[in-house]
Write a protein that holds these residues in place. Structure first.
Motif, mmCIF file in Angstrom:
data_model
loop_
_atom_site.group_PDB
_atom_site.id
_atom_site.type_symbol
_atom_site.label_atom_id
_atom_site.label_comp_id
_atom_site.label_asym_id
_atom_site.label_seq_id
_atom_site.Cartn_x
_atom_site.Cartn_y
_atom_site.Cartn_z
ATOM 1 N N UNK A 238 -5.433 15.423 1.020
ATOM 2 C CA UNK A 238 -6.549 16.023 1.752
ATOM 3 C C UNK A 238 -6.518 15.659 3.228
ATOM 4 N N UNK A 239 -6.188 14.412 3.536
ATOM 5 C CA UNK A 239 -6.151 13.974 4.928
ATOM 6 C C UNK A 239 -4.988 14.640 5.663
ATOM 7 N N UNK A 240 -3.816 14.683 5.045
ATOM 8 C CA UNK A 240 -2.656 15.316 5.679
ATOM 9 C C UNK A 240 -2.936 16.802 5.928
ATOM 10 N N UNK B 269 -9.157 6.536 -0.339
ATOM 11 C CA UNK B 269 -10.244 5.717 0.215
ATOM 12 C C UNK B 269 -10.334 4.374 -0.501
ATOM 13 N N UNK B 270 -10.245 4.415 -1.823
ATOM 14 C CA UNK B 270 -10.331 3.176 -2.618
ATOM 15 C C UNK B 270 -9.217 2.202 -2.229
ATOM 16 N N UNK B 271 -7.991 2.690 -2.115
ATOM 17 C CA UNK B 271 -6.868 1.824 -1.756
ATOM 18 C C UNK B 271 -6.999 1.293 -0.330
ATOM 19 N N UNK B 272 -7.410 2.139 0.598
ATOM 20 C CA UNK B 272 -7.566 1.706 1.984
ATOM 21 C C UNK B 272 -8.669 0.650 2.096
ATOM 22 N N UNK B 273 -9.737 0.835 1.333
ATOM 23 C CA UNK B 273 -10.840 -0.130 1.345
ATOM 24 C C UNK B 273 -10.395 -1.461 0.733
ATOM 25 N N UNK B 274 -9.712 -1.378 -0.399
ATOM 26 C CA UNK B 274 -9.291 -2.587 -1.104
ATOM 27 C C UNK B 274 -8.241 -3.387 -0.343
ATOM 28 N N UNK B 275 -7.273 -2.719 0.251
ATOM 29 C CA UNK B 275 -6.144 -3.429 0.847
ATOM 30 C C UNK B 275 -6.217 -3.582 2.368
ATOM 31 N N UNK B 276 -7.013 -2.747 3.030
ATOM 32 C CA UNK B 276 -7.103 -2.856 4.492
ATOM 33 C C UNK B 276 -8.518 -3.090 4.977
ATOM 34 N N UNK B 277 -9.489 -3.055 4.049
ATOM 35 C CA UNK B 277 -10.874 -3.285 4.441
ATOM 36 C C UNK B 277 -11.478 -2.136 5.235
ATOM 37 N N UNK B 278 -10.898 -0.928 5.100
ATOM 38 C CA UNK B 278 -11.381 0.241 5.841
ATOM 39 C C UNK B 278 -11.867 1.282 4.833
ATOM 40 N N UNK B 279 -13.111 1.673 4.954
ATOM 41 C CA UNK B 279 -13.763 2.508 3.940
ATOM 42 C C UNK B 279 -13.622 4.004 4.224
ATOM 43 N N UNK B 280 -12.381 4.465 4.294
ATOM 44 C CA UNK B 280 -12.104 5.887 4.440
ATOM 45 C C UNK B 280 -10.675 6.136 3.960
ATOM 46 N N UNK C 12 17.204 1.768 -0.214
ATOM 47 C CA UNK C 12 15.780 1.671 -0.497
ATOM 48 C C UNK C 12 15.415 1.989 -1.934
ATOM 49 N N UNK C 13 14.344 1.353 -2.367
ATOM 50 C CA UNK C 13 13.679 1.649 -3.632
ATOM 51 C C UNK C 13 12.234 1.941 -3.269
ATOM 52 N N UNK C 14 11.912 3.230 -3.234
ATOM 53 C CA UNK C 14 10.613 3.641 -2.705
ATOM 54 C C UNK C 14 9.914 4.569 -3.686
ATOM 55 N N UNK C 15 8.639 4.273 -3.893
ATOM 56 C CA UNK C 15 7.775 5.158 -4.679
ATOM 57 C C UNK C 15 6.840 5.865 -3.711
ATOM 58 N N UNK C 16 6.723 7.174 -3.876
ATOM 59 C CA UNK C 16 5.798 7.978 -3.078
ATOM 60 C C UNK C 16 4.754 8.529 -4.034
ATOM 61 N N UNK C 17 3.501 8.281 -3.719
ATOM 62 C CA UNK C 17 2.398 8.771 -4.553
ATOM 63 C C UNK C 17 1.484 9.615 -3.678
ATOM 64 N N UNK C 18 1.316 10.870 -4.062
ATOM 65 C CA UNK C 18 0.415 11.788 -3.372
ATOM 66 C C UNK C 18 -0.930 11.702 -4.089
ATOM 67 N N UNK C 19 -1.972 11.331 -3.335
ATOM 68 C CA UNK C 19 -3.273 11.066 -3.945
ATOM 69 C C UNK C 19 -4.366 11.937 -3.331
ATOM 70 N N UNK C 20 -5.528 11.948 -4.003
ATOM 71 C CA UNK C 20 -6.699 12.633 -3.458
ATOM 72 C C UNK C 20 -7.478 11.670 -2.560
ATOM 73 N N UNK C 21 -8.517 12.167 -1.930
ATOM 74 C CA UNK C 21 -9.276 11.355 -0.976
ATOM 75 C C UNK C 21 -9.956 10.170 -1.640
ATOM 76 N N UNK C 22 -10.414 10.337 -2.865
ATOM 77 C CA UNK C 22 -11.091 9.227 -3.546
ATOM 78 C C UNK C 22 -10.142 8.049 -3.760
ATOM 79 N N UNK C 23 -8.940 8.314 -4.270
ATOM 80 C CA UNK C 23 -7.979 7.233 -4.477
ATOM 81 C C UNK C 23 -7.500 6.665 -3.143
#
Length: 148
Positions: A86-88, A51-62, A38-49
């Motif tokens: 924050x979610x974890x 939420x933005x990624x989930x909204x942009x790529x999955x259409x879910x605003x949380x 595997x070639x895997x990148x893991x990025x630990x993000x805050x709730x704002x990022x």
């Protein structure tokens, strides 16, 4: 049993749990779930990022616990795993789980998604959850689905 090779990029946009996620442990948890190199990148993000990624790529605003962006399944698993600190943290607290164990589960879960596992229907969910449980037990953690 030898585990597949892993090229890991570990990034902390939200560093609140950096001490709980040393590179060697993250690598061990992901490798336990990998079936191919595997070639895997893991990025630990805050709730704002998150939420933005989930909204942009999955259409879910949380913000969600883990997002998997899978690029290739073979001969090398290529993926980005985005985990919202924050979610974890909130889920672990609400479910009475150890924070490190919950992170390990989210990394295993995301790595399985990166290899094509899914949980969109009952049969897929049963298969994926069984595999997650097997991996988590092998890593010395409790069954993540019994703790709930």
């Amino acid at each position: 049993m030898s585990r597949p090779d892993l090229s890991l990029s570990l990034q902390f946009a939200d560093a609140r749990h950096r001490a709980e996620l040393p590179r060697h442990k993250v690598q061990r948890w992901i490798r336990a779930a990998l079936e191919l190199p595997g070639e895997i990148a893991v990025r630990i993000v805050d709730a704002e990022e998150g939420r933005q990624l989930n909204r942009e790529f999955r259409g879910k605003d949380y913000a969600t616990n883990v997002l998997t962006f899978d690029y290739s399944h073979e001969p090398v698993v290529g993926a980005d795993l985005v985990i919202c600190a924050e979610v974890v943290e909130r889920e672990a607290r609400e479910m009475g789980l150890d924070l490190v164990a919950h992170y390990a589960h989210m990394l295993v879960h995301g790595t399985l998604h990166a290899q094509g596992y899914d949980h969109e229907d009952d049969d897929e969910a049963e298969c994926m959850e069984a595999r997650e449980t097997e991996i988590m037990l092998a890593l010395g953690f409790a069954d993540p689905y019994q703790a709930r």
